[in-house]
Structures are given as structure tokens and as C-alpha cells.
Design a protein around this motif. Sequence first.
Motif, PDB file in Angstrom:
ATOM      1  N   ILE A  89      72.867  47.422  94.410  1.00  0.00           N
ATOM      2  CA  ILE A  89      71.408  47.494  94.370  1.00  0.00           C
ATOM      3  C   ILE A  89      70.959  48.891  93.969  1.00  0.00           C
ATOM      4  O   ILE A  89      71.422  49.886  94.531  1.00  0.00           O
ATOM      5  N   GLY A  90      70.042  48.956  93.006  1.00  0.00           N
ATOM      6  CA  GLY A  90      69.429  50.229  92.642  1.00  0.00           C
ATOM      7  C   GLY A  90      67.992  50.222  93.121  1.00  0.00           C
ATOM      8  O   GLY A  90      67.255  49.269  92.877  1.00  0.00           O
ATOM      9  N   TRP A  91      67.598  51.279  93.829  1.00  0.00           N
ATOM     10  CA  TRP A  91      66.239  51.366  94.387  1.00  0.00           C
ATOM     11  C   TRP A  91      65.384  52.356  93.624  1.00  0.00           C
ATOM     12  O   TRP A  91      65.830  53.469  93.341  1.00  0.00           O
ATOM     13  N   VAL A  92      64.145  51.982  93.356  1.00  0.00           N
ATOM     14  CA  VAL A  92      63.182  52.927  92.790  1.00  0.00           C
ATOM     15  C   VAL A  92      61.906  52.836  93.632  1.00  0.00           C
ATOM     16  O   VAL A  92      61.390  51.744  93.858  1.00  0.00           O
ATOM     17  N   PHE A  93      61.426  53.995  94.109  1.00  0.00           N
ATOM     18  CA  PHE A  93      60.272  54.017  95.001  1.00  0.00           C
ATOM     19  C   PHE A  93      59.058  54.659  94.324  1.00  0.00           C
ATOM     20  O   PHE A  93      59.187  55.390  93.346  1.00  0.00           O
ATOM     21  N   GLN A  94      57.897  54.410  94.939  1.00  0.00           N
ATOM     22  CA  GLN A  94      56.657  54.963  94.402  1.00  0.00           C
ATOM     23  C   GLN A  94      56.685  56.492  94.332  1.00  0.00           C
ATOM     24  O   GLN A  94      56.238  57.094  93.362  1.00  0.00           O
ATOM     25  N   ASN A  95      57.215  57.129  95.389  1.00  0.00           N
ATOM     26  CA  ASN A  95      57.169  58.599  95.437  1.00  0.00           C
ATOM     27  C   ASN A  95      58.486  59.253  95.011  1.00  0.00           C
ATOM     28  O   ASN A  95      58.792  60.369  95.423  1.00  0.00           O
ATOM     29  N   PHE A  96      59.263  58.568  94.207  1.00  0.00           N
ATOM     30  CA  PHE A  96      60.492  59.074  93.563  1.00  0.00           C
ATOM     31  C   PHE A  96      61.647  59.358  94.526  1.00  0.00           C
ATOM     32  O   PHE A  96      62.792  59.096  94.210  1.00  0.00           O
ATOM     33  N   ASN A  97      61.326  59.977  95.707  1.00  0.00           N
ATOM     34  CA  ASN A  97      62.380  60.301  96.686  1.00  0.00           C
ATOM     35  C   ASN A  97      63.519  61.152  96.123  1.00  0.00           C
ATOM     36  O   ASN A  97      64.682  60.908  96.423  1.00  0.00           O
ATOM     37  N   LEU A  98      63.172  62.136  95.300  1.00  0.00           N
ATOM     38  CA  LEU A  98      64.205  63.058  94.808  1.00  0.00           C
ATOM     39  C   LEU A  98      64.351  64.216  95.798  1.00  0.00           C
ATOM     40  O   LEU A  98      63.414  64.543  96.526  1.00  0.00           O
TER      41      LEU A  98
END
Length: 227
Positions: A89-98
Motif C-alpha cells: 500500500i502506498g499512502w498519500v495525505f493532504q498535508n504531505f507528511n514529509l
Amino acid sequence: MSEALLAVKGLSKVFNADKVPVQALKGLSFAINEGEFVAITGKSGCGKSTLLSILGLLDEASDGDYHLCGQPIRQLSAFQKAALRNRNIGWVFQNFNLVNDMTVMENIVLPLRYNKAVAKSQYRVLAQQVLEQVGLRDKIDSYPEQLSGGQQQRVAIARALVTKPDILLADEPTGNLDSASEEAIFNLFEQLNGEGVTILLVTHSQKLADKCARVLHIQDGELVTEH
Ligand SMILES: Nc1ncnc2c1ncn2[C@@H]1O[C@H](COP(=O)(O)OP(=O)(O)O)[C@@H](O)[C@H]1O
Ligand SMILES: [Mg+2]
């Protein structure tokens, strides 16, 4: 017909945090096949993030069945679920989470640290490959703060892709972006889908949803329309 990549049946979720239980999901059933690009829409609070968290193995359903890559999730140990989450699973969030004090390359290879099969000596090449895919090849040694919001989201997408996941789960990935960057990120998702990545995109934007081949519309925790 090929076996579904992901299938839920009668999926429900109740939160008991407060005195009054909140039924966030009410018996959802649907399946997603490999190669699909599906939008999930619905008003704020309808249960989109709750659904994505369960599909992405960050949370558990209260009731119902969930199969991912042919495996019944309920029967897996915490360790097996963590492995499935990391590899598939690859996750992409609204606030990037870098991570701001790590370079683009260091951020991208974070998910590889949990996979001993990938040698550290391969990290830079793998990071370069995914950066190429998202159109940011010259930013490998930059820091997140040196990049625009749209570029940061591209890095986050590259990080999601580095494990070669079966599915990309994106929760309002363009929610913090201006409309030009939103369109560019959506075009990138379309490109990745064309390259074979299965994508599940939660979005507020009707304009984006209209461009997806399939839309799951949720209302008050129920799947009300699907097309
Ligand atoms: N951890 C939690 N504890 C209690 N209630 C929650 C929790 N997470 C979400 N909810 C509730 O579940 C419902 C669905 O929330 P959510 O899935 O975040 O909606 P959406 O992403 O569509 O805006 C809302 O009523 C929300 O308040
Ligand atoms: Mg949400």
C-alpha cells in the motif's frame, strides 16, 4: 474476470470514543480490481477517511469482511498486517507528511528501511527512478521546505511508489494545493494509472471525480451511488 485486488463486504465502523457511539461506516460492500482509478466522494464527515484508514490497514473495521490481495485481513497477525501495509500500500495525505530535516532522497527511501530485501546501496537509484516518474529528477538533494506545495506532494507520491505498491491510497491529496497544482497532481495520478498503478482517490472536488472512470459516493457512512 480477474480476482479483485481489494473487496469489502458489509464493512462497518463504530467509534466509541464518546458516550454516544458514532457509526462512521454502515455496511459498505464493493470491490476494486487491479488497474482501476476510483474516486471516493462525499461531504465532510461522511466517513471517507475512516474508510481509507481501514482499507490501508491503519485502522480496523468493527464488522464485515475485508480481503486485500486475496488475503482475509481479519485473520492476519499485527506483524503480517504491518508487512502488507508496508509492501502493498502506498499512502498519500493532504498535508504531505514529509520529514522536514531529511532530504527528498531520505524521505523517499523511508519505507524501504522496513524491507531488508532492498540493499541500502540501491536506495539512491530507486529514489531517482520514482523521482523521474513524478517529474522531479533534479530535486533529489533538496529539502522539503525548498519546494512548492505541489512539488512536496510529488515527493510524497514518489515515497508512496518506491515500494512498488499494488494500490495507491490518496486522502484529499490536492486539498492544500492551488488549482493549477491540483490539476498537475491529478494528471500525475492519471499518468501513474496509465503505467498500471491502481488508485483510490478521496476528493472533495467534483471536477476531479468527474474525470475518474468510477466514483463511489458516500453519504452518512453509506455507499449511496456508484458509477
Ligand atoms: N477517531 C475517531 N473517534 C471518534 N469519531 C471519529 C474518529 N474518526 C472519525 N470519527 C467520526 O466518524 C465520522 C466520519 O469521519 P471521517 O471518516 O473523518 O469523515 P470524512 O473523511 O469523510 O470527512 C465523523 O462523524 C467523525 O467525527
Ligand atoms: Mg477526511
